[in-house]
Design a protein around this motif. Structure first.
Motif, short mmCIF file in Angstrom:
data_model
loop_
_atom_site.label_atom_id
_atom_site.label_comp_id
_atom_site.label_asym_id
_atom_site.label_seq_id
_atom_site.Cartn_x
_atom_site.Cartn_y
_atom_site.Cartn_z
N LEU A 1 0.83 -1.21 0.00
CA LEU A 1 0.00 0.00 0.00
C LEU A 1 0.86 1.26 0.00
O LEU A 1 2.01 1.22 0.43
CB LEU A 1 -0.89 0.02 1.25
N PRO A 2 0.27 2.39 -0.38
CA PRO A 2 1.00 3.67 -0.37
C PRO A 2 0.63 4.53 0.84
O PRO A 2 0.08 5.61 0.71
CB PRO A 2 0.51 4.33 -1.67
N ILE A 3 0.93 4.08 2.04
CA ILE A 3 0.45 4.79 3.22
C ILE A 3 1.56 5.25 4.15
O ILE A 3 1.37 6.16 4.95
CB ILE A 3 -0.59 3.93 3.98
N GLY A 4 2.70 4.64 4.12
CA GLY A 4 3.76 5.00 5.05
C GLY A 4 3.42 4.57 6.46
O GLY A 4 2.71 3.60 6.68
N GLU A 5 3.91 5.31 7.41
CA GLU A 5 3.70 4.96 8.82
C GLU A 5 2.56 5.75 9.46
O GLU A 5 2.40 5.77 10.68
CB GLU A 5 5.00 5.15 9.61
N ARG B 1 1.62 -1.33 8.49
CA ARG B 1 2.70 -2.29 8.73
C ARG B 1 2.47 -3.03 10.05
O ARG B 1 2.56 -4.25 10.13
CB ARG B 1 4.05 -1.58 8.75
N ALA B 2 2.12 -2.28 11.11
CA ALA B 2 1.86 -2.89 12.41
C ALA B 2 0.64 -3.81 12.35
O ALA B 2 0.65 -4.91 12.93
CB ALA B 2 1.66 -1.82 13.48
N VAL C 1 -0.43 -5.48 9.77
CA VAL C 1 -0.03 -6.71 9.07
C VAL C 1 0.83 -7.59 9.99
O VAL C 1 0.65 -8.81 10.03
CB VAL C 1 0.71 -6.37 7.75
N GLU C 2 1.73 -6.98 10.75
CA GLU C 2 2.56 -7.75 11.69
C GLU C 2 1.69 -8.44 12.74
O GLU C 2 1.93 -9.60 13.09
CB GLU C 2 3.60 -6.86 12.34
N ILE C 3 0.69 -7.74 13.25
CA ILE C 3 -0.23 -8.34 14.24
C ILE C 3 -1.00 -9.49 13.60
O ILE C 3 -1.14 -10.56 14.19
CB ILE C 3 -1.19 -7.27 14.79
N SER C 4 -1.48 -9.29 12.39
CA SER C 4 -2.23 -10.33 11.68
C SER C 4 -1.36 -11.55 11.41
O SER C 4 -1.78 -12.69 11.63
CB SER C 4 -2.79 -9.78 10.36
N ALA C 5 -0.13 -11.32 10.95
CA ALA C 5 0.79 -12.42 10.67
C ALA C 5 1.12 -13.18 11.95
O ALA C 5 1.15 -14.42 11.95
CB ALA C 5 2.07 -11.88 10.02
N GLY C 6 1.38 -12.45 13.03
CA GLY C 6 1.67 -13.10 14.30
C GLY C 6 0.51 -13.95 14.78
O GLY C 6 0.71 -15.08 15.25
N TYR D 1 4.57 -6.69 4.59
CA TYR D 1 4.00 -5.40 4.24
C TYR D 1 5.02 -4.71 3.36
O TYR D 1 6.21 -4.65 3.71
CB TYR D 1 3.71 -4.53 5.48
N VAL D 2 4.58 -4.19 2.22
CA VAL D 2 5.45 -3.51 1.28
C VAL D 2 4.90 -2.10 1.06
O VAL D 2 3.71 -1.94 0.76
CB VAL D 2 5.52 -4.26 -0.07
#
Length: 159
Positions: A27-31, A71-72, A74-79, A87-88
């Motif tokens: 996605l194009p969102i940054g942090e 990004r966070a 996606v990390e929570i979902s992956a965990g 996340y890219v």
């Protein structure tokens, strides 16, 4: 009633389900944080407002309890799913090109591009207090939903 732009369920029922299953959300969102909200909180607020008096003229901005970057999230979902999901970060131009190459209609590409432009500007970054004002409790946390969704197997493609 105003609502947050992104729902927890976007990750398991809508926009980002297939990318998460494939192991890559780009996605194009940054942090920039987004206070994702659970649609059940939206439904609970709507039911309360419709069933009880005292809400005439009130405006309730709704969101989750805190902002998370994509990004966070996606990390929570992956965990929770116990698997690798990347996340890219994309530029808006590359994002539009990927959507078009995936067969999204031009109007959908433009709408998603505009939504992410608004997010990057931080317009929806700050959590709102509408859920707690109406229901007297905090909104559900993204982690709660991620655990429930992961247990269903939807992100592994076995649901």
């Amino acid at each position: 009633m105003n609502c947050a732009n992104n729902f927890n369920q976007n990750f398991d029922e809508d926009l980002w389900l297939e990318p998460l299953r494939a192991g890559r959300l780009a996605l194009p969102i940054g942090e920039t944080p987004e206070p994702f909200i659970d649609v059940e909180d939206v439904a609970d607020v709507a039911a309360e407002v419709l069933a009880r008096g005292g809400h005439s003229g009130q405006v309730y901005d709704l969101s989750g309890p805190r902002g998370l970057s994509f990004r966070a999230a996606v990390e929570i979902s992956a965990g929770a799913a116990g698997r690798s999901i990347d996340y890219v970060e994309l530029t808006p131009e590359v994002y539009r090109a990927e959507l078009a190459a995936s067969g999204y209609p031009e109007a959908a590409v433009a709408a998603l591009d505009a939504m992410f432009a608004m997010h990057r500007e931080g317009h929806t970054a700050v959590p709102a207090d509408g859920v707690s004002r109406v229901l007297g409790r905090a909104p559900r946390r993204f982690e709660e939903d991620a655990k429930r969704v992961a247990a269903s197997g939807v992100w592994s493609g076995t649901s």
